[in-house]
Structures are given as structure tokens and as C-alpha cells.
Scaffold this motif. Sequence first.
Motif, PDB file in Angstrom:
ATOM      1  N   GLN A  39       0.909  -1.533  -0.223  1.00  0.00           N
ATOM      2  CA  GLN A  39       0.024   0.232  -0.105  1.00  0.00           C
ATOM      3  C   GLN A  39       1.552   1.272   0.091  1.00  0.00           C
ATOM      4  O   GLN A  39      -0.108   2.402  -0.017  1.00  0.00           O
ATOM      5  CB  GLN A  39      -0.913   0.080   1.097  1.00  0.00           C
ATOM      6  N   GLN A  40       1.892   0.897   0.265  1.00  0.00           N
ATOM      7  CA  GLN A  40       3.037   2.539  -0.342  1.00  0.00           C
ATOM      8  C   GLN A  40       3.105   3.004  -1.396  1.00  0.00           C
ATOM      9  O   GLN A  40       4.009   3.895  -1.335  1.00  0.00           O
ATOM     10  CB  GLN A  40       4.427   1.752  -0.116  1.00  0.00           C
ATOM     11  N   ARG A  41       2.654   1.731  -2.743  1.00  0.00           N
ATOM     12  CA  ARG A  41       2.570   3.003  -4.170  1.00  0.00           C
ATOM     13  C   ARG A  41       1.449   3.098  -4.321  1.00  0.00           C
ATOM     14  O   ARG A  41       0.192   2.120  -4.283  1.00  0.00           O
ATOM     15  CB  ARG A  41       3.280   1.438  -4.824  1.00  0.00           C
ATOM     16  N   PHE A  42       1.184   4.232  -5.201  1.00  0.00           N
ATOM     17  CA  PHE A  42       0.093   4.943  -5.338  1.00  0.00           C
ATOM     18  C   PHE A  42       0.183   4.621  -7.045  1.00  0.00           C
ATOM     19  O   PHE A  42       1.216   5.799  -7.225  1.00  0.00           O
ATOM     20  CB  PHE A  42      -0.408   6.414  -5.121  1.00  0.00           C
ATOM     21  N   VAL A  43      -0.864   3.866  -7.572  1.00  0.00           N
ATOM     22  CA  VAL A  43      -0.717   4.328  -9.300  1.00  0.00           C
ATOM     23  C   VAL A  43      -1.433   4.916  -9.847  1.00  0.00           C
ATOM     24  O   VAL A  43      -3.019   4.685  -9.566  1.00  0.00           O
ATOM     25  CB  VAL A  43      -0.658   2.639 -10.057  1.00  0.00           C
ATOM     26  N   HIS A  44      -1.270   6.239 -10.802  1.00  0.00           N
ATOM     27  CA  HIS A  44      -2.063   6.704 -10.944  1.00  0.00           C
ATOM     28  C   HIS A  44      -2.981   6.554 -12.516  1.00  0.00           C
ATOM     29  O   HIS A  44      -1.586   6.448 -13.457  1.00  0.00           O
ATOM     30  CB  HIS A  44      -1.966   8.636 -11.094  1.00  0.00           C
ATOM     31  N   GLN A  45      -3.527   5.682 -13.528  1.00  0.00           N
ATOM     32  CA  GLN A  45      -4.213   5.643 -15.132  1.00  0.00           C
ATOM     33  C   GLN A  45      -5.005   6.267 -15.294  1.00  0.00           C
ATOM     34  O   GLN A  45      -5.795   7.046 -14.365  1.00  0.00           O
ATOM     35  CB  GLN A  45      -3.481   4.474 -14.382  1.00  0.00           C
ATOM     36  N   GLY A  46      -4.936   6.754 -16.702  1.00  0.00           N
ATOM     37  CA  GLY A  46      -5.760   7.037 -17.458  1.00  0.00           C
ATOM     38  C   GLY A  46      -6.164   6.861 -18.684  1.00  0.00           C
ATOM     39  O   GLY A  46      -4.831   5.744 -19.179  1.00  0.00           O
ATOM     40  N   GLY A  47      -6.910   7.248 -19.701  1.00  0.00           N
ATOM     41  CA  GLY A  47      -6.368   6.565 -21.582  1.00  0.00           C
ATOM     42  C   GLY A  47      -6.976   8.051 -22.076  1.00  0.00           C
ATOM     43  O   GLY A  47      -7.090   9.460 -21.869  1.00  0.00           O
ATOM     44  N   VAL A  48      -7.024   7.384 -22.807  1.00  0.00           N
ATOM     45  CA  VAL A  48      -7.192   9.150 -23.760  1.00  0.00           C
ATOM     46  C   VAL A  48      -8.632   8.433 -24.966  1.00  0.00           C
ATOM     47  O   VAL A  48      -8.599   7.285 -25.594  1.00  0.00           O
ATOM     48  CB  VAL A  48      -5.947   8.804 -25.477  1.00  0.00           C
ATOM     49  N   ARG A  49     -10.117   9.086 -24.912  1.00  0.00           N
ATOM     50  CA  ARG A  49     -11.200   9.060 -26.077  1.00  0.00           C
ATOM     51  C   ARG A  49     -11.250   9.839 -26.869  1.00  0.00           C
ATOM     52  O   ARG A  49     -11.222  11.352 -27.056  1.00  0.00           O
ATOM     53  CB  ARG A  49     -12.304   9.287 -24.874  1.00  0.00           C
ATOM     54  N   TYR A  50     -12.028   9.308 -27.961  1.00  0.00           N
ATOM     55  CA  TYR A  50     -11.756  10.149 -29.184  1.00  0.00           C
ATOM     56  C   TYR A  50     -12.930  10.608 -28.993  1.00  0.00           C
ATOM     57  O   TYR A  50     -14.165  10.247 -29.183  1.00  0.00           O
ATOM     58  CB  TYR A  50     -11.876   8.983 -30.261  1.00  0.00           C
ATOM     59  N   ARG A  51     -13.017  11.696 -29.947  1.00  0.00           N
ATOM     60  CA  ARG A  51     -13.949  12.690 -29.897  1.00  0.00           C
ATOM     61  C   ARG A  51     -14.953  12.855 -31.341  1.00  0.00           C
ATOM     62  O   ARG A  51     -16.263  12.341 -31.226  1.00  0.00           O
ATOM     63  CB  ARG A  51     -13.805  14.591 -29.598  1.00  0.00           C
ATOM     64  N   LYS A  52     -13.851  13.446 -32.436  1.00  0.00           N
ATOM     65  CA  LYS A  52     -14.746  13.317 -33.715  1.00  0.00           C
ATOM     66  C   LYS A  52     -13.602  13.428 -34.986  1.00  0.00           C
ATOM     67  O   LYS A  52     -12.273  13.414 -34.923  1.00  0.00           O
ATOM     68  CB  LYS A  52     -15.532  14.539 -33.683  1.00  0.00           C
ATOM     69  N   GLY A  53     -13.992  13.371 -36.337  1.00  0.00           N
ATOM     70  CA  GLY A  53     -12.796  13.627 -37.257  1.00  0.00           C
ATOM     71  C   GLY A  53     -12.711  12.897 -37.810  1.00  0.00           C
ATOM     72  O   GLY A  53     -12.943  11.502 -37.600  1.00  0.00           O
TER      73      GLY A  53
END
Length: 389
Positions: free
Chosen positions: A259-273
Motif C-alpha cells: 500500500q506504499q505505492r499509488f498508481v494513477h492511470q487513465g486513457g484517451v477518448r476519441y471525439r470526432k474527425g
Amino acid sequence: MDELGLKLGELAEEAAGGARAAGPVAARRRGARHRRRRAIGALVLVAGLVAGLVWVDRRPLPTTDATKGWKTFTDAPNNLQFRYPPGWAIDRRPEGGDEVLLVPPEDAGRPPDKVRYLVTVGVSQSFWVGELWTGPTARGRLPGGQPYLLDGEEPQVAPGQPASSDQAYGGGTYSIDWGRYCTSGGDRRLCGPHRVMVRFWSSSRSAWNRYRAVADTIVGSVTQLRPTGPSVGDRSRPACRADQWRLIWPEEQAFGNHQQRFVHQGGVRYRKGPPCHLRLTLRLALLDGAGRRLSVAGNPATTTVEGDLPEDQMQWLEGSWVIDGPFMWRFAWEEWCNKGLPVATLRVTAEGGATLTSPGPQRSATKRPAILGDCRDRGRPSTLAGWPR
């Protein structure tokens, strides 16, 4: 992870200090069941076994000379070939699927959950950089040039056994970049990044010592039958405009290293075009309540993701975010609960000015999930880095 892996992992957790409410096995079980996370609330992934996130330059894997006299296994539909020792038994899983099981001669004929050493090899449509941050982690390249990550744990003695006992449980996973191509899945074609997963598990210290190098040699022999495109997509496409995408945080928090390590993660979402290619450098800053940067080594940290839009966008399926793909960005904050560090605000900034702000982990035991237990100041420096480094 399969049921055998879960069982051995649970035994390893017990050996490391008794049964816990959650651990790397529980975290991986969630991933094995769904590979996606509920976006309601914060889903906690806990890795209780590990001693730290360790990046090392591994020695080169054994060359093909080390496999002289070995047998060859070929899986043309999955673009896979590897070598294995003579006398080893090889089979598919009884419940079906493409994964291959290999066991040494003395374990031949035993049920998978009774063997002392097991190696599995399989190909999946998934990006090779996944959630392999639960144990000491190494990275390198195969003789053919494909990059890989290796996450593993040395054998842990079973509870109630003396330190010298042979009953010890350990294992690891290689995740190998297998490029981008299309395969047939039932009545449809599946196109995108693929990876080879090579897992090895042991319930015996002597078996581990005898066969651990064999697992590395099998990995070193893994080759492709046909060339593939880069897993990060088509770089000849036009570059994506800033209005064609947005950053996503799936509203989950992940923890490891007791519990000493925190991992922050996410992604990319397409909008248009129109279809486009995106290579994106992101920066994470840890901020206090006044917007000042926390005194943490490496703050702010950067990481880079790359892929094609719309194909590689972070997917939303059946009410869940799919935690996979080239656009998954990750940062690791070690020793996040050291004394003197305030609760942080996490601000991710992308090239072009796009920002995403989210709350940091809660130090207060009354505010964070009880499953995390007590984080503490271990006298080690607090650091921040993009993952993988």
C-alpha cells in the motif's frame, strides 16, 4: 490469470504473511474476469506481496544455441513459435482456449493444480504494457527485438513451514509486444495490438531452482511466423488535432508495494474527425491545496503514449471502462504517505494544454477504503515517475 495461477498466488500471499483481505491475486482476478473497471467510485487494486517497483536491465535472454536439441511448437493462427525441452509435456487447457501448458517430465500426467512447476504460453489481443506493476518489474527485449515486461516474485515459504522448507510458492509473467495485426475470432476479425503472455509458477523451491532458467530460455525462443505492424499504430496517418480527443480518468485508484505505492492511470477518448495518429506526452504534477508542487522527487513526471484514433481509444463497454490499450497512461508515486506530505491534487497536462484534475489518495484511515490497511512512513524517499520508465 487462470485458476491455477490464482491458487498458487493465494498460497504465496499466505506465505508472505497470512491471508489478507486483498492482494495481487485479488487484483488480478478482477482483471481476469472483466479487464475493465467500474467507473462508480474508486476501485482499489492492492499488491501486498511486493517489496518495491524495481526497474533493472536484465541480462540478455538465452540465445537459440541454448535450445539445441529442443522441440518446436508452432501455432500458425496466433503467429507464434517457440521451443521447449525434450521430455517436457505440452498440452492445451482442458477447458479449451489457445493457451499452451508445459510441465517438466516428473509432472507429466498430473492435474495442473498438482504440478511443481508450470509454464504457460498464450497470445491475446491486448497491449503489451498492462497492469504488471504488482511486483519487482524488469524490462528488456527478445533476441528478435520485441520489448517485454517481466513481473515476478521469488518463492515464499508456505505458512507454518520452516524457512528451509521446499514448499514455497513463486511465479512471474512475461508480457511481450507482439505487434498489430488481425486475427479471426468466431464470425468476426479482431484487429489491433497483440501480446504474448508467458507465465511460470512453482510450488517447490527445488523445482524453481532447477527450472527457472528453462522458463527464460523458452521466452528467448519465442518468435513470429509473419511480420506485424507496430503495436502503436500507423505513423503515416495524419496527426490528430487537439479537438479530436480528450483525456479520461476512469475514477479508480490503484495501490501496491504494501500500500506504499499509488498508481494513477487513465486513457484517451476519441471525439470526432477523420482517422488520425496521436503521439502524446503527458505530465503529472502533485499539488497541495494552494496549487504548489509537492516536494517529491521527480515531481512533475512525464510519460508518452501513442496510437491510432478512433481504434485505440479507451473503450466504454457495459458500464465499465476497459483498462487496456496503447493510450493507457500511468504514473507511479512511491511512498505517497510519508510524513509531512499533504493530501495531493493530481493534475495531468497534455501537449496542447488539455488538463485533467483528480483527487489524490487519502492518508486518513477514516477516508480511504479499509482494505488498504495502514500506510506508513518507512523512511524512504517519496518519488514520482511515469510508468513504465
